[in-house]
Design an enzyme around this catalytic site. Structure first.
Site, PDB file in Angstrom:
ATOM      1  N   ASP A 109      -6.138   9.400   9.648  1.00 51.34           N
ATOM      2  CA  ASP A 109      -4.799   8.970  10.029  1.00 51.34           C
ATOM      3  C   ASP A 109      -4.386   9.572  11.361  1.00 51.34           C
ATOM      4  OD1 ASP A 109      -4.148   7.379   7.732  1.00 51.34           O
ATOM      5  OD2 ASP A 109      -4.038   9.238   6.598  1.00 51.34           O
ATOM      6  N   GLU A 118       0.855  -1.187   0.000  1.00 54.33           N
ATOM      7  CA  GLU A 118       0.000   0.000   0.000  1.00 54.33           C
ATOM      8  C   GLU A 118       0.887   1.231   0.000  1.00 54.33           C
ATOM      9  OE1 GLU A 118      -2.828   0.342   3.123  1.00 54.33           O
ATOM     10  OE2 GLU A 118      -3.722  -1.620   2.754  1.00 54.33           O
TER      11      GLU A 118
END
Length: 292
Positions: A61, A50
């Site tokens: 995040d 990824e």
């Protein structure tokens, strides 16, 4: 399922083990260092990769990946550069699946058709867009599928039986199960909860299930690999990058080797567990029964 992602999961199934998915932010801490890391991830144990698309407002995040995105943006990384980086990787590796992970805004600004065409040409296999729900599939999900790019969904501990069908409806490639509620890198995993969630997902989808968020050690990765098709590690690798920057924020000479050593250690944890259907189901049942 078709393409590199499907082939890789078929290979993992034939080998009787789970896979390792690694996450790093593209361009962190600089384009050259990231390219070196990317090129050596497969030989260090990454089965799928990824790549984070840096964005200025990464709401899903935690602090580590937010900081990585800021470092990459400061170093000049753009979405176009991300695709160029993937294309250069593909010149030397035609088999390792690459999934881009990020947010819709940069893709929208780039232009949907333009982005998908460039991503396909670069060798991108799938995308994860964390802020685009299934109610907006027509904007990106359906065009991506038409372009031959997998659209991978996140399922979370709060995704109930009413919500899951819409999340899984157009999902391809694999399901990314977020093992903890909250942002990346801020909590640790509960293997009992993961086992139950994975079992529930398997009843609703034939896709492989990769589990991420909160997995930091080889031991945690080994535990998750007993019940899932793949283990995703990200924040711990991003933290390793950050730990090997000098006082000016530049990569120290040992950065690449240190990050890859961490990947190898976690990969060993994943690979030591055989994970065919029978042993996986037995592991799930054992964990669930132990919970009472």
């Amino acid at each position: 399922m078709s393409g590199r992602i499907a082939r890789r999961f078929a290979e993992l199934k034939a080998a009787g083990r789970a896979g390792l998915v690694t996450y790093l932010t593209c361009g962190d801490p600089d384009a050259e260092t990231f390219a070196r890391l990317l090129g050596e991830l497969p030989t260090s144990g990454a089965d799928l990769i990824e790549i984070g698309m840096p964005f200025s407002d990464p709401m899903a995040d935690g602090p580590s990946i937010q900081a990585a995105g800021q470092r990459a943006l400061k170093a000049g990384m753009t979405l176009k550069d991300v695709l160029v980086t993937v294309g250069r990787f593909r010149a030397h590796d035609a088999e390792t699946p690459i999934v881009l992970m990020g947010y819709y805004n940069p893709i929208f600004i780039y232009g949907i058709e333009h982005f998908l065409a460039d991503a396909k040409a670069a060798g991108v296999d799938g995308i994860i867009v964390v802020d685009l729900p299934p109610e907006h599939d027509a904007e990106l999900c359906l065009p991506a599928l038409a372009a031959g790019i997998n659209f991978i969904r996140l399922a979370t501990p709060t995704s109930d039986n009413k919500r899951l069908p819409s999340l899984l409806n157009q999902s391809t490639g694999f399901i990314y199960y977020v093992s903890v509620a909250g942002v990346t890198g801020t909590k640790t995993v509960d293997i009992g909860s993961i086992a139950g969630a994975v079992m529930s997902l398997r009843q609703q989808s034939h896709l492989p299930i990769a589990v991420g968020f909160g997995i930091r050690t080889p031991e945690q990765a080994a535990a998750v690999s007993r019940v899932a098709d793949a283990v995703v590690v990200g924040s711990v690798l991003v933290d390793e990058v950050a730990a090997h920057l000098d006082t000016n924020g530049a990569a120290r000479p040992d950065l690449v080797s240190s990050v890859l050593a961490r990947v190898r250690a976690i990969s060993e944890g994943v690979r030591k567990n055989l994970n065919d259907v029978s042993t996986r189901n037995a592991a799930v049942n054992k964990i669930l029964n132990s919970k009472g």
